[in-house]
Motif scaffolding. Sequence first.
Motif, PDB file in Angstrom:
ATOM      1  N   UNK A  18     -10.766  -2.900   0.916  1.00  0.00           N
ATOM      2  CA  UNK A  18     -10.590  -3.546   2.219  1.00  0.00           C
ATOM      3  C   UNK A  18     -11.148  -2.664   3.330  1.00  0.00           C
ATOM      4  N   UNK A  19     -11.032  -1.337   3.127  1.00  0.00           N
ATOM      5  CA  UNK A  19     -11.583  -0.421   4.118  1.00  0.00           C
ATOM      6  C   UNK A  19     -10.623   0.637   4.609  1.00  0.00           C
ATOM      7  N   UNK A  20      -9.464   0.747   3.961  1.00  0.00           N
ATOM      8  CA  UNK A  20      -8.499   1.771   4.360  1.00  0.00           C
ATOM      9  C   UNK A  20      -8.707   3.010   3.509  1.00  0.00           C
ATOM     10  N   UNK A  21      -8.637   4.165   4.143  1.00  0.00           N
ATOM     11  CA  UNK A  21      -8.896   5.412   3.432  1.00  0.00           C
ATOM     12  C   UNK A  21      -7.722   5.873   2.578  1.00  0.00           C
ATOM     13  N   UNK A  22      -6.529   5.358   2.881  1.00  0.00           N
ATOM     14  CA  UNK A  22      -5.338   5.801   2.151  1.00  0.00           C
ATOM     15  C   UNK A  22      -4.207   4.784   2.280  1.00  0.00           C
ATOM     16  N   UNK A  23      -3.181   4.980   1.450  1.00  0.00           N
ATOM     17  CA  UNK A  23      -1.982   4.154   1.556  1.00  0.00           C
ATOM     18  C   UNK A  23      -1.340   4.344   2.928  1.00  0.00           C
ATOM     19  N   UNK A  44      -2.796   5.063   5.835  1.00  0.00           N
ATOM     20  CA  UNK A  44      -3.482   4.334   6.909  1.00  0.00           C
ATOM     21  C   UNK A  44      -3.208   2.838   6.818  1.00  0.00           C
ATOM     22  N   UNK A  45      -3.105   2.307   5.608  1.00  0.00           N
ATOM     23  CA  UNK A  45      -2.764   0.893   5.443  1.00  0.00           C
ATOM     24  C   UNK A  45      -1.344   0.643   5.944  1.00  0.00           C
ATOM     25  N   UNK A  46      -0.407   1.481   5.542  1.00  0.00           N
ATOM     26  CA  UNK A  46       0.988   1.321   5.953  1.00  0.00           C
ATOM     27  C   UNK A  46       1.114   1.334   7.467  1.00  0.00           C
ATOM     28  N   UNK A  47       0.484   2.300   8.098  1.00  0.00           N
ATOM     29  CA  UNK A  47       0.549   2.397   9.555  1.00  0.00           C
ATOM     30  C   UNK A  47      -0.055   1.164  10.216  1.00  0.00           C
ATOM     31  N   UNK A  48      -1.083   0.612   9.604  1.00  0.00           N
ATOM     32  CA  UNK A  48      -1.757  -0.548  10.172  1.00  0.00           C
ATOM     33  C   UNK A  48      -0.913  -1.808  10.096  1.00  0.00           C
ATOM     34  N   UNK A  49      -0.032  -1.899   9.098  1.00  0.00           N
ATOM     35  CA  UNK A  49       0.824  -3.085   8.997  1.00  0.00           C
ATOM     36  C   UNK A  49       2.234  -2.827   9.503  1.00  0.00           C
ATOM     37  N   UNK A  73       5.511   6.626   4.121  1.00  0.00           N
ATOM     38  CA  UNK A  73       6.102   7.032   2.844  1.00  0.00           C
ATOM     39  C   UNK A  73       6.582   5.842   2.005  1.00  0.00           C
ATOM     40  N   UNK A  74       6.528   4.658   2.561  1.00  0.00           N
ATOM     41  CA  UNK A  74       7.038   3.470   1.882  1.00  0.00           C
ATOM     42  C   UNK A  74       6.422   3.290   0.499  1.00  0.00           C
ATOM     43  N   UNK A  75       5.120   3.400   0.377  1.00  0.00           N
ATOM     44  CA  UNK A  75       4.452   3.117  -0.881  1.00  0.00           C
ATOM     45  C   UNK A  75       4.646   4.197  -1.934  1.00  0.00           C
ATOM     46  N   UNK A  76       5.062   5.374  -1.532  1.00  0.00           N
ATOM     47  CA  UNK A  76       5.266   6.440  -2.515  1.00  0.00           C
ATOM     48  C   UNK A  76       6.496   6.171  -3.375  1.00  0.00           C
ATOM     49  N   UNK A  77       7.420   5.357  -2.876  1.00  0.00           N
ATOM     50  CA  UNK A  77       8.639   5.085  -3.627  1.00  0.00           C
ATOM     51  C   UNK A  77       8.510   3.893  -4.567  1.00  0.00           C
ATOM     52  N   UNK A  78       7.461   3.113  -4.432  1.00  0.00           N
ATOM     53  CA  UNK A  78       7.287   1.924  -5.261  1.00  0.00           C
ATOM     54  C   UNK A  78       6.536   2.236  -6.549  1.00  0.00           C
TER      55      UNK A  78
END
Length: 69
Positions: free
Chosen positions: A13-18, A20-25, A30-35
């Motif tokens: 999609x164009x995001x450099x990391x989880x 940057x995606x998290x911040x964008x939405x 740290x949300x995705x590190x727990x999933x």
Amino acid sequence: MEKREFKKTIKEIGFSSQKSFAENIGVKATTFTTYKSIPSHIERIVNMALMAKKNGIPFEEIKEAMKID
């Protein structure tokens, strides 16, 4: 959606990391590190963003349509 597929897709999609995606939405970085598996509501956003990119629609329009701040 498995985490490996999630990481691959957000890069496509164009995001450099989880982060940057998290911040964008509007979720904590740290949300995705727990999933182990990505929740369905996040998966929908990712899939819509990927379809939009493939059709030349900016991610901002997807966020607006989904009412993501």
